[in-house]
Design an enzyme around this catalytic site. Structure first.
Site, PDB file in Angstrom:
ATOM      1  N   PRO A 133     117.189  -4.155 -15.748  1.00 13.95           N
ATOM      2  CA  PRO A 133     116.049  -5.064 -15.607  1.00 13.95           C
ATOM      3  C   PRO A 133     116.541  -6.507 -15.445  1.00 13.95           C
ATOM      4  O   PRO A 133     117.542  -6.887 -16.057  1.00 13.95           O
ATOM      5  CB  PRO A 133     115.284  -4.890 -16.919  1.00 13.95           C
ATOM      6  CG  PRO A 133     116.241  -4.288 -17.868  1.00 13.95           C
ATOM      7  CD  PRO A 133     117.275  -3.556 -17.078  1.00 13.95           C
ATOM      8  N   ASP A 170     128.897 -13.017 -21.361  1.00 15.46           N
ATOM      9  CA  ASP A 170     128.275 -11.983 -20.522  1.00 15.46           C
ATOM     10  C   ASP A 170     129.276 -11.402 -19.523  1.00 15.46           C
ATOM     11  O   ASP A 170     129.476 -10.194 -19.450  1.00 15.46           O
ATOM     12  CB  ASP A 170     127.082 -12.559 -19.735  1.00 15.46           C
ATOM     13  CG  ASP A 170     125.839 -12.719 -20.574  1.00 15.46           C
ATOM     14  OD1 ASP A 170     125.961 -12.711 -21.809  1.00 15.46           O
ATOM     15  OD2 ASP A 170     124.749 -12.867 -20.002  1.00 15.46           O
TER      16      ASP A 170
HETATM   17  O1  PMV Z   1     122.073 -14.139 -20.440  1.00 12.40           O
HETATM   18  P1  PMV Z   1     121.394 -13.881 -21.725  1.00 12.40           P
HETATM   19  O2  PMV Z   1     119.955 -14.165 -21.711  1.00 12.40           O
HETATM   20  O3  PMV Z   1     121.756 -12.556 -22.283  1.00 12.40           O
HETATM   21  O4  PMV Z   1     121.921 -14.926 -22.812  1.00 12.40           O
HETATM   22  C1  PMV Z   1     123.137 -15.508 -22.759  1.00 12.40           C
HETATM   23  C2  PMV Z   1     123.592 -15.870 -24.128  1.00 12.40           C
HETATM   24  C3  PMV Z   1     123.602 -17.344 -24.471  1.00 12.40           C
HETATM   25  O5  PMV Z   1     124.419 -17.447 -25.635  1.00 12.40           O
HETATM   26  C4  PMV Z   1     122.203 -17.836 -24.790  1.00 12.40           C
HETATM   27  C5  PMV Z   1     124.203 -18.201 -23.359  1.00 12.40           C
HETATM   28  C6  PMV Z   1     125.688 -17.992 -23.133  1.00 12.40           C
HETATM   29  O6  PMV Z   1     126.161 -18.409 -22.063  1.00 12.40           O
HETATM   30  O7  PMV Z   1     126.411 -17.478 -24.007  1.00 12.40           O
END
Ligand code: PMV
Length: 290
Positions: free
Chosen positions: A85, A136
Site C-alpha cells: 500500500p 527505510d
Molecule cells: O516512511 P515512513 O512513514 O515509514 O516513516 C519514516 C520514519 C521516520 O522516522 C518518520 C522518518 C525517517 O526518515 O526515519
C-alpha cells in the site's frame, strides 16, 4: 524480474532522524516488482492508475537513479507491480526505488552490491522525504531486522513473530510529519530521548524473545509518539482496539498523521485482534516477521 519488500518501523520512528536508535523489520510477504526490457523507445507501465503528481515523482526518481548509475542508453520498458500500500508507512517509496535500482543493475549488468543499492536508494529517499534517517532504504535493501543509528545498521537475530498491520485509510506525508517534529525540536527533545531509550530496551527484549515486554514497550512508544503530536484520533482508536482485543502491544508505525498501526499478536489472540481491527480499518495485513 527484481523485487523489494515492505518494512515496518517497530520502534523509534522520528527519534531516528535525530540520531537515536530505531528498530525496523522487513515485511517479506508484500513486495514491489520491477522488470526492465529492451524497447524501441522509453516507456513504463504500472499495475494501477497513477495521479499526475505520482507520474512526475516517478520520472524524477528514474532521473536520480539513471544519473547516479551513469546510465545513458534508455530505450527500455519498465514494468512495475506492487502489493505494497502507498503512503502508509510500509516503505512503498523505498521499495520502488530499490526494485528499480536492482532491475537496472541486472539489465545493464552493473553488478551493484547491496551497499551501492542502499546508497542510491538513500538519494531517492532524500528526494521523497527531505531529511530521511535512511532506516527505510536500509531495512529494505538488506531484508533483515535492524537496529539503526546514525546511518549504521546493526543486524538483529530475533525469533519469528506476527504483526497485524491496520491501515487508517488516511494518506500521510512523511516529509510534512518530519518537518513538524523538527520545527518543535526544542520542545520535543526530551520525548525524542525517551523514544531512543525505548528502542534500546526493545532490542534487548526482542533478542530474548520476551514478547510481553516488547508489547509493553510498543504501548509506551505509541504514547510518546502521541506526545510528539504525530498520532491521530484514528490511529489512537486502532491502537486501543488492538489492545482491547488482546494484542500484546500496539503503536502507530512510520511517520504518523495517517498510515498504519501495528499490533503484536500471538497464536491465541491473532484472529480476535484481526476481526476487531477490521471493524475500523479499510485493510488489515498480516506481517510475518522472520
Ligand atoms: O516512511 P515512513 O512513514 O515509514 O516513516 C519514516 C520514519 C521516520 O522516522 C518518520 C522518518 C525517517 O526518515 O526515519
Amino acid at each position: 524480474m527484481n523485487d523489494a519488500c515492505g518494512k515496518i518501523i517497530l520502534f523509534g520512528e522520528h527519534a531516528v532522524v535525530f540520531g537515536k536508535p530505531g528498530i525496523a523489520v522487513p515485511i517479506t510477504n508484500l513486495k514491489t516488482t520491477v522488470e526492465i526490457e529492451l524497447s524501441d523507445t522509453f516507456s513504463y507501465s504500472v499495475d494501477r492508475v497513477l495521479y499526475e503528481e505520482e507520474k512526475d515523482r516517478l520520472a524524477d526518481i528514474l532521473d536520480i537513479i539513471f544519473f547516479s548509475l551513469d546510465i545513458e542508453e534508455k530505450d527500455i520498458h519498465i514494468s512495475i507491480k506492487s502489493t505494497l500500500p502507498i503512503s502508509s508507512g510500509m516503505g512503498s517509496s523505498a521499495a520502488l526505488s530499490i526494485a528499480i535500482i536492482r532491475a537496472a543493475s541486472d539489465f545493464y549488468r552493473l553488478k551493484l552490491n547491496d551497499e551501492k543499492v542502499n546508497e542510491v536508494a538513500l538519494e531517492c529517499e532524500k528526494y521523497f522525504h527531505g531529511k530521511p534517517s535512511g532506516i527505510d532504504n536500509t531495512v529494505i535493501t538488506y531484508e533483515k531486522p535492524i537496529l539503526y543509528k546514525d546511518g549504521e545498521p546493526d543486524f538483529l537475530e530475533i525469533k519469528p513473530f506476527t504483526l497485524m498491520i491496520a491501515d487508517t485509510g488516511d494518506k500521510a506525508s512523511t516529509k510534512k510529519q518530519v518537518m513538524k517534529v523538527k520545527e518543535n525540536y526544542d520542545k520535543n527533545k526530551e520525548i525524542i530521548e525517551k523514544i531512543g531509550k525505548v528502542s534500546q530496551d526493545a532490542k534487548l527484549a526482542l533478542e530474548k524473545a520476551d514478547f510481553k515486554t516488547v508489547g509493553t514497550l510498543m504501548n509506551k512508544n505509541h504514547l510518546l509518539l502521541k506526545e510528539l503530536g504525530v498520532s491521530t484520533k484514528k490511529l489512537d482508536l486502532l491502537v486501543e482496539t488492538a489492545i482491547g482485543a488482546g494484542a500484546l502491544g500496539a503503536k502507530l508505525a512510520g511517520s504518523g498523521g495517517g498510515g498504519n498501526i501495528i499490533a503484536l499478536v500471538d497464536g491465541k489472540n491473532k484472529e480476535e485482534v484481526k476481526t476487531a481491527l477490521e471493524a475500523f480499518s479499510k485493510a488489515v495485513y498480516v506481517g510475518e516477521i522472520k
